[in-house]
Design an enzyme around this catalytic site. Structure first.
Site, PDB file in Angstrom:
ATOM      1  N   HIS A 170       0.845  -1.199   0.000  1.00  0.00           N
ATOM      2  CA  HIS A 170       0.000   0.000   0.000  1.00  0.00           C
ATOM      3  C   HIS A 170       0.880   1.247   0.000  1.00  0.00           C
ATOM      4  O   HIS A 170       1.463   1.621   1.024  1.00  0.00           O
ATOM      5  CB  HIS A 170      -0.943   0.034   1.201  1.00  0.00           C
ATOM      6  CG  HIS A 170      -1.915   1.180   1.143  1.00  0.00           C
ATOM      7  ND1 HIS A 170      -3.196   1.048   0.619  1.00  0.00           N
ATOM      8  CD2 HIS A 170      -1.803   2.484   1.502  1.00  0.00           C
ATOM      9  CE1 HIS A 170      -3.821   2.217   0.675  1.00  0.00           C
ATOM     10  NE2 HIS A 170      -2.989   3.107   1.218  1.00  0.00           N
ATOM     11  N   TYR A 189      -7.692  17.473  -1.474  1.00  0.00           N
ATOM     12  CA  TYR A 189      -6.437  18.019  -0.943  1.00  0.00           C
ATOM     13  C   TYR A 189      -5.438  18.145  -2.081  1.00  0.00           C
ATOM     14  O   TYR A 189      -5.568  17.465  -3.111  1.00  0.00           O
ATOM     15  CB  TYR A 189      -5.864  17.114   0.162  1.00  0.00           C
ATOM     16  CG  TYR A 189      -5.493  15.719  -0.284  1.00  0.00           C
ATOM     17  CD1 TYR A 189      -4.234  15.434  -0.812  1.00  0.00           C
ATOM     18  CD2 TYR A 189      -6.399  14.662  -0.182  1.00  0.00           C
ATOM     19  CE1 TYR A 189      -3.890  14.158  -1.234  1.00  0.00           C
ATOM     20  CE2 TYR A 189      -6.069  13.376  -0.595  1.00  0.00           C
ATOM     21  CZ  TYR A 189      -4.811  13.130  -1.124  1.00  0.00           C
ATOM     22  OH  TYR A 189      -4.471  11.861  -1.546  1.00  0.00           O
ATOM     23  N   THR A 192      -6.701   9.680  -4.026  1.00  0.00           N
ATOM     24  CA  THR A 192      -7.882  10.460  -4.421  1.00  0.00           C
ATOM     25  C   THR A 192      -7.529  11.812  -5.025  1.00  0.00           C
ATOM     26  O   THR A 192      -8.325  12.364  -5.780  1.00  0.00           O
ATOM     27  CB  THR A 192      -8.817  10.680  -3.220  1.00  0.00           C
ATOM     28  OG1 THR A 192      -8.073  11.332  -2.180  1.00  0.00           O
ATOM     29  CG2 THR A 192      -9.371   9.358  -2.716  1.00  0.00           C
ATOM     30  N   ARG A 204     -10.271   0.643  -6.570  1.00  0.00           N
ATOM     31  CA  ARG A 204     -10.484   1.073  -5.186  1.00  0.00           C
ATOM     32  C   ARG A 204     -11.812   1.805  -5.080  1.00  0.00           C
ATOM     33  O   ARG A 204     -12.089   2.710  -5.877  1.00  0.00           O
ATOM     34  CB  ARG A 204      -9.361   2.010  -4.773  1.00  0.00           C
ATOM     35  CG  ARG A 204      -9.316   2.306  -3.278  1.00  0.00           C
ATOM     36  CD  ARG A 204      -8.168   3.242  -2.991  1.00  0.00           C
ATOM     37  NE  ARG A 204      -7.827   3.296  -1.577  1.00  0.00           N
ATOM     38  CZ  ARG A 204      -7.257   4.336  -1.002  1.00  0.00           C
ATOM     39  NH1 ARG A 204      -6.954   5.421  -1.717  1.00  0.00           N
ATOM     40  NH2 ARG A 204      -6.965   4.332   0.281  1.00  0.00           N
ATOM     41  N   ASP A 226       2.154   2.980   3.228  1.00  0.00           N
ATOM     42  CA  ASP A 226       1.278   4.130   2.972  1.00  0.00           C
ATOM     43  C   ASP A 226       2.063   5.386   2.593  1.00  0.00           C
ATOM     44  O   ASP A 226       1.531   6.491   2.629  1.00  0.00           O
ATOM     45  CB  ASP A 226       0.328   4.427   4.143  1.00  0.00           C
ATOM     46  CG  ASP A 226      -0.802   5.355   3.727  1.00  0.00           C
ATOM     47  OD1 ASP A 226      -1.208   5.307   2.548  1.00  0.00           O
ATOM     48  OD2 ASP A 226      -1.255   6.171   4.561  1.00  0.00           O
ATOM     49  N   ASN A 280      -2.314  13.467   4.175  1.00  0.00           N
ATOM     50  CA  ASN A 280      -3.264  14.016   5.157  1.00  0.00           C
ATOM     51  C   ASN A 280      -2.928  13.744   6.611  1.00  0.00           C
ATOM     52  O   ASN A 280      -3.807  13.825   7.464  1.00  0.00           O
ATOM     53  CB  ASN A 280      -4.691  13.486   4.890  1.00  0.00           C
ATOM     54  CG  ASN A 280      -5.162  13.856   3.510  1.00  0.00           C
ATOM     55  OD1 ASN A 280      -5.069  15.011   3.104  1.00  0.00           O
ATOM     56  ND2 ASN A 280      -5.659  12.882   2.753  1.00  0.00           N
TER      57      ASN A 280
END
Ligand code: 0GY
Length: 305
Positions: A31, A49, A77, A124, A257, A262
């Site tokens: 990920h 964002y 995103t 996703r 990650d 964020n």
């Protein structure tokens, strides 16, 4: 195009330590993301964002630094349904990266085939309201039905409080389903309390459901490590991740990650995140399943390529 980062944005940490935990040969960071660079791969107009850049070459350098062999890159995103940065990264990975995209129902079969060719193996579906606008369930089910014949799976991202209302939708999905970050449990609640029990039941009752036991830095309420390099961070997440690893050892994945979108109060040292792994997968056998066997079965079933 020039982009201005979201105010307060924390950039990824450029000086990660060398992990003390040596991951097994062939380990997969299952990920992670790429952001832009914005001048080559512009961020999407509908984004919630605007991040700093985090390029494929920077990701591959981190992979090598941490001792990993492969990446699974997940569409972030901020790029909406424009997967160009991700596809570019897959194509430059020398077969060492697979990808998870975001698509709309307007995607053509030819585009899906082209993505498959590049190394995409899933879509996703994101239900975290601060990240995405609502997509109707019938559109998502239509997408799931179209990607299933390609052998792809669905990655779902949601928060623990939303699992009850999403249950029927998730359990109707026709593919393997991979949950991001254990469905974001509230780790201030008991690991054997009703909220996390529901997540365990979700996995127990549905053998097609897998989970990433990632993101202790995002889930921890114990606060950030006082200093980069501190080895005791995020311990409040351990019982949750360890329970999932030990109950479902053949359906768990792990990822950094990176570049950690964020985060608000600190940016983790990725070396320290790797040192978290032996606390949640406590034996070499469990570590091998988590880092090598499971991701290889899901993303490289053909073996090394
Ligand atoms: C993560 C978590 C987050 C962001 C995204 O695609 C994204 O923008 O996934 C988040 O903000 O919790 O897995 O990267």
């Amino acid at each position: 195009m020039e982009f201005t980062k979201t105010p307060g944005w924390l950039d990824w940490y450029a000086g990660p330590s060398k992990p003390r935990f040596q991951v097994p040969p062939g380990s997969v960071d299952a990920h992670c993301h790429v952001f832009g660079p914005g001048h080559l791969f512009p961020f999407a107009p509908e984004r919630k964002y605007t991040p700093c850049d985090a390029s494929r070459d920077q990701l591959f350098a981190l992979r090598d630094h941490l001792g990993f062999e492969r990446n699974v890159i997940v569409q972030a995103t901020c790029h909406g349904a424009d997967n160009s940065a991700l596809i570019d990264a897959l194509r430059h990975s020398g077969g060492k990266a697979k990808g998870i995209v975001t698509v709309r129902r307007s995607v053509s079969d030819a585009q899906l085939r082209e993505m498959h060719e590049a190394g995409v193996r899933g879509v996703r579906f994101n239900f975290v309201k601060r990240l995405v606008d609502f997509t109707p369930k019938d559109e998502l089910l239509e997408i799931a039905a179209r990607i299933a014949p390609l052998g792809w799976h669905v990655v779902i991202y949601f928060e623990a409080v939303d699992l009850p209302q999403l249950w029927d939708f998730f359990t109707a999905l026709p593919t393997t389903v991979v949950v991001d970050h254990m469905g974001r449990p509230d780790v201030a609640k008991p690991v054997d309390g009703p909220e996390f029990e529901l997540f365990v039941k979700f996995m127990r009752d549905h053998s097609n459901v897998w989970s990433k036991v990632s993101c202790p830095e995002r889930l921890s309420v114990g606060g950030p490590p006082a200093l980069y390099g501190e080895r005791d961070a995020y311990r409040d997440v351990v019982p949750f991740a360890r329970r999932i690893v030990e109950t479902f050892p053949d359906r768990v994945l792990w990822g950094t990650d990176w570049p950690h979108p964020n985060l608000k109060n600190h940016m983790p040292d990725d070396g320290l995140l790797v040192d978290f792994i032996p606390h949640v997968a406590v034996t070499p056998a469990l570590q091998r399943k988590l880092l090598v066997d499971n991701p290889m079965r899901l993303y490289w079933p053909e073996g090394k390529s």
